[in-house]
Design a protein around this motif. Structure first.
Motif, PDB file in Angstrom:
ATOM      1  N   GLU A 156       0.844  -1.205   0.000  1.00 24.96           N
ATOM      2  CA  GLU A 156       0.000   0.000   0.000  1.00 24.96           C
ATOM      3  C   GLU A 156       0.876   1.251   0.000  1.00 24.96           C
ATOM      4  O   GLU A 156       1.736   1.407   0.858  1.00 24.96           O
ATOM      5  CB  GLU A 156      -0.914  -0.006   1.231  1.00 24.96           C
ATOM      6  N   LEU A 157       0.645   2.123  -0.982  1.00 28.34           N
ATOM      7  CA  LEU A 157       1.420   3.353  -1.115  1.00 28.34           C
ATOM      8  C   LEU A 157       0.481   4.546  -1.076  1.00 28.34           C
ATOM      9  O   LEU A 157      -0.507   4.596  -1.807  1.00 28.34           O
ATOM     10  CB  LEU A 157       2.199   3.354  -2.437  1.00 28.34           C
TER      11      LEU A 157
ATOM     12  N   LEU B 204       2.597  -4.064  -5.336  1.00 28.52           N
ATOM     13  CA  LEU B 204       1.642  -3.041  -4.903  1.00 28.52           C
ATOM     14  C   LEU B 204       0.204  -3.446  -5.210  1.00 28.52           C
ATOM     15  O   LEU B 204      -0.110  -3.894  -6.318  1.00 28.52           O
ATOM     16  CB  LEU B 204       1.958  -1.709  -5.579  1.00 28.52           C
ATOM     17  N   GLU B 205      -0.665  -3.259  -4.197  1.00 25.96           N
ATOM     18  CA  GLU B 205      -2.082  -3.581  -4.337  1.00 25.96           C
ATOM     19  C   GLU B 205      -2.976  -2.342  -4.282  1.00 25.96           C
ATOM     20  O   GLU B 205      -4.018  -2.306  -4.945  1.00 25.96           O
ATOM     21  CB  GLU B 205      -2.510  -4.556  -3.237  1.00 25.96           C
ATOM     22  N   LYS B 206      -2.557  -1.340  -3.500  1.00 25.60           N
ATOM     23  CA  LYS B 206      -3.388  -0.150  -3.329  1.00 25.60           C
ATOM     24  C   LYS B 206      -2.536   1.107  -3.462  1.00 25.60           C
ATOM     25  O   LYS B 206      -1.446   1.190  -2.879  1.00 25.60           O
ATOM     26  CB  LYS B 206      -4.080  -0.164  -1.962  1.00 25.60           C
ATOM     27  N   LEU B 207      -3.057   2.088  -4.217  1.00 23.75           N
ATOM     28  CA  LEU B 207      -2.386   3.364  -4.392  1.00 23.75           C
ATOM     29  C   LEU B 207      -3.351   4.483  -4.003  1.00 23.75           C
ATOM     30  O   LEU B 207      -4.466   4.571  -4.533  1.00 23.75           O
ATOM     31  CB  LEU B 207      -1.937   3.558  -5.840  1.00 23.75           C
TER      32      LEU B 207
ATOM     33  N   HIS C  10      -1.069  -6.859  -9.328  1.00 25.16           N
ATOM     34  CA  HIS C  10      -1.838  -6.890  -8.077  1.00 25.16           C
ATOM     35  C   HIS C  10      -2.530  -5.567  -7.765  1.00 25.16           C
ATOM     36  O   HIS C  10      -3.344  -5.498  -6.845  1.00 25.16           O
ATOM     37  CB  HIS C  10      -0.925  -7.256  -6.911  1.00 25.16           C
ATOM     38  N   LEU C  11      -2.218  -4.532  -8.515  1.00 22.97           N
ATOM     39  CA  LEU C  11      -2.802  -3.215  -8.240  1.00 22.97           C
ATOM     40  C   LEU C  11      -4.280  -3.198  -8.634  1.00 22.97           C
ATOM     41  O   LEU C  11      -4.629  -3.356  -9.799  1.00 22.97           O
ATOM     42  CB  LEU C  11      -2.047  -2.129  -9.006  1.00 22.97           C
ATOM     43  N   ASN C  12      -5.162  -3.018  -7.623  1.00 24.66           N
ATOM     44  CA  ASN C  12      -6.596  -3.041  -7.895  1.00 24.66           C
ATOM     45  C   ASN C  12      -7.358  -1.843  -7.334  1.00 24.66           C
ATOM     46  O   ASN C  12      -8.566  -1.724  -7.563  1.00 24.66           O
ATOM     47  CB  ASN C  12      -7.218  -4.349  -7.361  1.00 24.66           C
ATOM     48  N   VAL C  13      -6.669  -0.979  -6.602  1.00 26.13           N
ATOM     49  CA  VAL C  13      -7.325   0.204  -6.043  1.00 26.13           C
ATOM     50  C   VAL C  13      -6.441   1.423  -6.276  1.00 26.13           C
ATOM     51  O   VAL C  13      -5.267   1.431  -5.910  1.00 26.13           O
ATOM     52  CB  VAL C  13      -7.586   0.043  -4.520  1.00 26.13           C
ATOM     53  N   VAL C  14      -7.010   2.464  -6.891  1.00 28.28           N
ATOM     54  CA  VAL C  14      -6.333   3.754  -7.060  1.00 28.28           C
ATOM     55  C   VAL C  14      -7.325   4.852  -6.684  1.00 28.28           C
ATOM     56  O   VAL C  14      -8.344   5.018  -7.363  1.00 28.28           O
ATOM     57  CB  VAL C  14      -5.833   3.971  -8.508  1.00 28.28           C
ATOM     58  N   LYS C  15      -7.035   5.555  -5.604  1.00 27.25           N
ATOM     59  CA  LYS C  15      -7.908   6.628  -5.143  1.00 27.25           C
ATOM     60  C   LYS C  15      -7.127   7.934  -5.046  1.00 27.25           C
ATOM     61  O   LYS C  15      -5.999   7.948  -4.539  1.00 27.25           O
ATOM     62  CB  LYS C  15      -8.527   6.284  -3.788  1.00 27.25           C
ATOM     63  N   VAL C  16      -7.745   8.998  -5.532  1.00 27.65           N
ATOM     64  CA  VAL C  16      -7.110  10.314  -5.510  1.00 27.65           C
ATOM     65  C   VAL C  16      -7.988  11.264  -4.707  1.00 27.65           C
ATOM     66  O   VAL C  16      -9.200  11.352  -4.954  1.00 27.65           O
ATOM     67  CB  VAL C  16      -6.912  10.866  -6.936  1.00 27.65           C
TER      68      VAL C  16
END
Length: 419
Positions: free
Chosen positions: A321-322, A347-350, A385-391
């Protein structure tokens, strides 16, 4: 002759009786005074505890302690008081009082000690969490100071102090640092330490034993150097200006929050120290970090001298998670972000937090170091694995679209905008 003698004896007898009456009256008066004094004492002693505690708050701390010698009724009253007058030297005794509850007192307690240079509010929660909040009164000025702390390095000294596992320190200054250090040295089972708003603190050295796992430092605005030696450290939180940061021997670090929203805290800026810090946190699973750190130009001589290109010192292999903190969502910012994502293969979540108040690097052109580094050492450019990107932030749709276009380089994922 006999008549005169009898008359004389009678006179002496009357005089003696009169003297006896005076003595009796004097004794009676003394008894009345004693009874009155006893009644007065009973009157005060029979007051409610909260009233007696208020009375004790008006006298010096040492005098309040001495009232325990008055009677059985007074033995523990001073321990129930929440406010005292005294000197800064009384701080350790006040903390000891807080850690030693009697008569089934609640473990969620608060005590205030007022002294000439300020005050301290000490609070204990859930038997094992201690908060020490210092106040410097009306003084706006402060003196710079260095602070060295040794945490749970020796055998337990005080049984009372052994219950403290979490410690919060607020507004410690040059006057109170030594007293606080002395108190902390007794907390041999300390696991977590939070230091905040310490005006004048410019250098901090922490050496901790095996039980210590969490360190938080917030808003110490004059702090320009930190050295931490904590082998079992699991969580590190920092918010403020970037100091010269030495983080040594922390192989089990899992969660790092490096919020340098106020920019660099020392000059000239040392790129080698920045790279050393990034290397120290490369094994974390959760990372919050300021984006401007990766926009600082890294001199070519530094990367070549340390043979950085051939090593994988900055691969975040365990990162799940980053959270990226930045002041804008410009093309330059996104390009740097994509370079960093390429060295985070798990990375899974950004999450991205964009705030105009955050520090903005003076460098306008892209720092080529991270682009070249990610191209050389990254095993894959696909973040499977990256499945969530929230800004989060005040962004328009064009900014979101621009981010989505660049993210295609590394992952196929929808960008969610949280206002």
């Amino acid at each position: 002759m006999g008549k005169k003698l009898r008359k004389k004896k009678k006179k002496n007898r009357n005089k003696k009786q009169k003297n006896q009456h005076k003595e009796i009256n004097a004794i009676s008066k003394q008894i009345e005074d004693l009874v009155l004094e006893e009644k007065n004492e009973d009157f005060i002693s029979n007051l409610r505890d909260d009233i007696l505690c208020h009375i004790l708050s008006l006298v010096p701390f040492r005098c309040a302690v001495q009232t325990s010698l008055l009677s059985i009724r007074w033995r523990y009253v001073w321990r129930k008081a929440i406010e005292f007058q005294g000197t800064v030297e009384d701080v350790p005794r006040v903390i000891t009082l807080l850690l030693d509850p009697v008569d089934n007192l609640s473990y969620d307690r608060k005590i205030r000690l007022h002294f000439t240079q300020g005050s301290i509010e000490a609070t204990i929660k859930d038997k094992e969490e201690l908060h020490l909040n210092f106040c410097n009164g009306v003084q706006e000025t402060f003196s710079l100071f260095d602070w060295s702390l040794e945490l749970n390095l020796r055998n337990p000294i005080c049984e009372l102090a052994s219950c403290i596992k979490v410690l919060h320190l607020k507004s410690v200054n040059k006057l109170t640092r030594e007293i606080v250090s002395s108190v902390i040295s007794k907390f041999q089972f300390l696991e977590s330490l939070k230091i905040s708003e310490c005006k004048g603190l410019q250098s901090l050295f922490i050496e901790a034993g095996s039980r210590f796992q969490s360190l938080t430092i917030l808003d110490c605005l004059q702090l320009n150097e930190i050295n931490v030696f904590a082998y079992n450290l699991r969580k590190l939180v920092f918010q403020g200006q970037l100091p010269w940061f030495g983080l040594k021997y922390s192989p089990y670090l899992e969660n790092a929050i490096l919020d340098f929203r106020n920019g660099p805290g020392y000059n000239p800026f040392a790129c080698e120290n920045l790279l050393s810090l990034l290397s120290a946190v490369k094994n974390v699973k959760t990372l919050t970090i300021s984006g401007w750190l990766f926009k600082v130009p890294i001199p070519k001589w530094l990367s070549s001298a340390g043979a950085i290109w051939e090593r994988k010192d900055f691969l975040f292999l365990n990162l799940k998670e980053l959270c990226w903190l930045d002041s804008s969502m410009e093309t330059h910012t996104i390009a740097v972000l994509i370079s960093i994502l390429k060295i985070c293969p798990s990375l899974e979540k950004l999450f991205m937090n964009v705030d105009l108040s955050y520090y903005c690097s003076l460098s306008k052109g892209e720092s080529s170091f991270w682009k070249q580094y990610s191209n050389r050492v990254a095993n894959t450019t696909n973040l499977a694995h990256l499945n969530v990107v929230k800004v989060k932030g005040s962004l328009d749709q064009d900014d979101i679209n621009l981010l989505a276009e660049h993210l295609v380089e590394v992952a196929s994922v929808e960008v969610i905008h949280v206002k």
